[in-house]
Motif scaffolding. Structure first.
Motif, PDB file in Angstrom:
ATOM      1  N   MET A  40       2.169   6.287  17.910  1.00 53.57           N
ATOM      2  CA  MET A  40       1.596   6.452  16.576  1.00 53.57           C
ATOM      3  C   MET A  40       2.669   6.311  15.502  1.00 53.57           C
ATOM      4  SD  MET A  40      -1.191   6.843  15.237  1.00 53.57           S
ATOM      5  CE  MET A  40      -2.153   7.480  13.926  1.00 53.57           C
ATOM      6  N   GLU A  41       3.889   6.747  15.792  1.00 52.38           N
ATOM      7  CA  GLU A  41       4.978   6.661  14.818  1.00 52.38           C
ATOM      8  C   GLU A  41       5.298   5.205  14.491  1.00 52.38           C
ATOM      9  OE1 GLU A  41       5.384   8.541  17.678  1.00 52.38           O
ATOM     10  OE2 GLU A  41       4.924  10.454  16.712  1.00 52.38           O
ATOM     11  N   SER A  42       5.277   4.361  15.489  1.00 52.10           N
ATOM     12  CA  SER A  42       5.566   2.948  15.236  1.00 52.10           C
ATOM     13  C   SER A  42       4.426   2.294  14.448  1.00 52.10           C
ATOM     14  CB  SER A  42       5.834   2.204  16.536  1.00 52.10           C
ATOM     15  OG  SER A  42       4.735   2.285  17.396  1.00 52.10           O
ATOM     16  N   SER A  43       3.186   2.733  14.677  1.00 52.45           N
ATOM     17  CA  SER A  43       2.070   2.214  13.887  1.00 52.45           C
ATOM     18  C   SER A  43       2.199   2.630  12.428  1.00 52.45           C
ATOM     19  CB  SER A  43       0.743   2.732  14.433  1.00 52.45           C
ATOM     20  OG  SER A  43       0.507   2.230  15.706  1.00 52.45           O
ATOM     21  N   GLU A  44       2.591   3.890  12.193  1.00 54.95           N
ATOM     22  CA  GLU A  44       2.794   4.358  10.816  1.00 54.95           C
ATOM     23  C   GLU A  44       3.900   3.569  10.138  1.00 54.95           C
ATOM     24  OE1 GLU A  44       3.449   8.548  10.410  1.00 54.95           O
ATOM     25  OE2 GLU A  44       1.832   8.999  11.801  1.00 54.95           O
ATOM     26  N   ASN A  45       4.963   3.301  10.867  1.00 51.13           N
ATOM     27  CA  ASN A  45       6.073   2.544  10.293  1.00 51.13           C
ATOM     28  C   ASN A  45       5.669   1.107   9.969  1.00 51.13           C
ATOM     29  OD1 ASN A  45       7.875   4.675  10.309  1.00 51.13           O
ATOM     30  ND2 ASN A  45       8.547   4.239  12.402  1.00 51.13           N
ATOM     31  N   MET A  46       4.807   0.513  10.773  1.00 51.49           N
ATOM     32  CA  MET A  46       4.360  -0.845  10.487  1.00 51.49           C
ATOM     33  C   MET A  46       3.486  -0.882   9.232  1.00 51.49           C
ATOM     34  SD  MET A  46       6.039  -2.375  12.713  1.00 51.49           S
ATOM     35  CE  MET A  46       5.683  -3.920  11.998  1.00 51.49           C
ATOM     36  N   VAL A  47       2.679   0.161   9.029  1.00 52.85           N
ATOM     37  CA  VAL A  47       1.872   0.233   7.812  1.00 52.85           C
ATOM     38  C   VAL A  47       2.777   0.389   6.597  1.00 52.85           C
ATOM     39  CG1 VAL A  47       0.184   1.640   6.558  1.00 52.85           C
ATOM     40  CG2 VAL A  47      -0.190   1.099   8.955  1.00 52.85           C
ATOM     41  N   LYS A  48       3.808   1.234   6.722  1.00 52.76           N
ATOM     42  CA  LYS A  48       4.753   1.422   5.618  1.00 52.76           C
ATOM     43  C   LYS A  48       5.509   0.133   5.311  1.00 52.76           C
ATOM     44  CE  LYS A  48       5.403   6.328   6.458  1.00 52.76           C
ATOM     45  NZ  LYS A  48       6.322   7.363   6.947  1.00 52.76           N
ATOM     46  N   LEU A  49       5.939  -0.578   6.335  1.00 53.19           N
ATOM     47  CA  LEU A  49       6.638  -1.843   6.127  1.00 53.19           C
ATOM     48  C   LEU A  49       5.734  -2.888   5.480  1.00 53.19           C
ATOM     49  CD1 LEU A  49       8.740  -2.189   9.389  1.00 53.19           C
ATOM     50  CD2 LEU A  49       9.577  -1.843   7.062  1.00 53.19           C
ATOM     51  N   SER A  50       4.482  -2.903   5.883  1.00 52.36           N
ATOM     52  CA  SER A  50       3.542  -3.842   5.280  1.00 52.36           C
ATOM     53  C   SER A  50       3.303  -3.506   3.808  1.00 52.36           C
ATOM     54  CB  SER A  50       2.224  -3.811   6.053  1.00 52.36           C
ATOM     55  OG  SER A  50       1.321  -4.701   5.491  1.00 52.36           O
ATOM     56  N   ALA A  51       3.211  -2.224   3.479  1.00 57.25           N
ATOM     57  CA  ALA A  51       3.026  -1.817   2.086  1.00 57.25           C
ATOM     58  C   ALA A  51       4.249  -2.183   1.247  1.00 57.25           C
ATOM     59  CB  ALA A  51       2.754  -0.321   2.008  1.00 57.25           C
ATOM     60  N   ILE A  52       5.434  -2.001   1.816  1.00 55.94           N
ATOM     61  CA  ILE A  52       6.667  -2.373   1.107  1.00 55.94           C
ATOM     62  C   ILE A  52       6.703  -3.879   0.873  1.00 55.94           C
ATOM     63  CG2 ILE A  52       9.175  -2.522   1.374  1.00 55.94           C
ATOM     64  CD1 ILE A  52       9.016   0.223   2.799  1.00 55.94           C
ATOM     65  N   LYS A  53       6.304  -4.639   1.886  1.00 57.76           N
ATOM     66  CA  LYS A  53       6.282  -6.091   1.750  1.00 57.76           C
ATOM     67  C   LYS A  53       5.315  -6.545   0.658  1.00 57.76           C
ATOM     68  CE  LYS A  53       4.188  -8.739   4.700  1.00 57.76           C
ATOM     69  NZ  LYS A  53       3.758  -9.431   5.922  1.00 57.76           N
ATOM     70  N   LEU A  54       4.145  -5.901   0.602  1.00 59.74           N
ATOM     71  CA  LEU A  54       3.171  -6.233  -0.436  1.00 59.74           C
ATOM     72  C   LEU A  54       3.714  -5.911  -1.828  1.00 59.74           C
ATOM     73  CD1 LEU A  54      -0.172  -5.015   1.151  1.00 59.74           C
ATOM     74  CD2 LEU A  54       0.446  -7.346   0.580  1.00 59.74           C
ATOM     75  N   LEU A  55       4.370  -4.760  -1.941  1.00 64.46           N
ATOM     76  CA  LEU A  55       4.909  -4.365  -3.242  1.00 64.46           C
ATOM     77  C   LEU A  55       6.042  -5.274  -3.678  1.00 64.46           C
ATOM     78  CD1 LEU A  55       4.835  -0.487  -2.911  1.00 64.46           C
ATOM     79  CD2 LEU A  55       3.402  -1.908  -4.367  1.00 64.46           C
ATOM     80  N   LEU A  56       6.893  -5.677  -2.733  1.00 65.91           N
ATOM     81  CA  LEU A  56       8.002  -6.566  -3.088  1.00 65.91           C
ATOM     82  C   LEU A  56       7.507  -7.953  -3.492  1.00 65.91           C
ATOM     83  CD1 LEU A  56      10.696  -5.658  -0.425  1.00 65.91           C
ATOM     84  CD2 LEU A  56      10.748  -5.201  -2.874  1.00 65.91           C
ATOM     85  N   ASN A  57       6.409  -8.390  -2.914  1.00 69.35           N
ATOM     86  CA  ASN A  57       5.851  -9.692  -3.293  1.00 69.35           C
ATOM     87  C   ASN A  57       5.270  -9.672  -4.698  1.00 69.35           C
ATOM     88  OD1 ASN A  57       6.538 -11.050  -0.968  1.00 69.35           O
ATOM     89  ND2 ASN A  57       4.640 -10.532   0.060  1.00 69.35           N
ATOM     90  N   LYS A  58       4.896  -8.503  -5.171  1.00 69.11           N
ATOM     91  CA  LYS A  58       4.302  -8.392  -6.507  1.00 69.11           C
ATOM     92  C   LYS A  58       5.345  -8.322  -7.620  1.00 69.11           C
ATOM     93  CE  LYS A  58      -0.088  -6.846  -5.222  1.00 69.11           C
ATOM     94  NZ  LYS A  58      -0.763  -8.099  -5.329  1.00 69.11           N
ATOM     95  N   ILE A  59       6.601  -8.088  -7.250  1.00 66.27           N
ATOM     96  CA  ILE A  59       7.671  -8.000  -8.269  1.00 66.27           C
ATOM     97  C   ILE A  59       8.011  -9.374  -8.773  1.00 66.27           C
ATOM     98  CG2 ILE A  59      10.085  -7.436  -8.655  1.00 66.27           C
ATOM     99  CD1 ILE A  59       9.756  -5.053  -6.861  1.00 66.27           C
TER     100      ILE A  59
END
Length: 59
Positions: A40-59
């Motif tokens: 579950m920890e690795s799944s949470e980390n993948m969601v966090k990484l995906s959110a960071i990637k989405l936010l960085l693409n919006k900058i």
């Protein structure tokens, strides 16, 4: 018994569409569209990484 005197007009929730649009963006990520992770920890980390990637693409 229903009273037709109380007619409420429809008022959409303003922030709801932001959240409902975010989940399909996460499905564009290959690791999140299927359940590849064992922990579950690795799944949470993948969601966090995906959110960071989405936010960085919006900058």
């Amino acid at each position: 018994m229903r009273s037709d005197k109380k007619v409420k007009e429809f008022k959409p929730i303003h922030k709801r569409w932001i959240i409902e649009r975010t989940f399909p963006w996460f499905n564009n990520d290959r690791r999140l569209c299927r359940n590849y992770e064992l922990l579950m920890e690795s799944s949470e980390n993948m969601v966090k990484l995906s959110a960071i990637k989405l936010l960085l693409n919006k900058i």
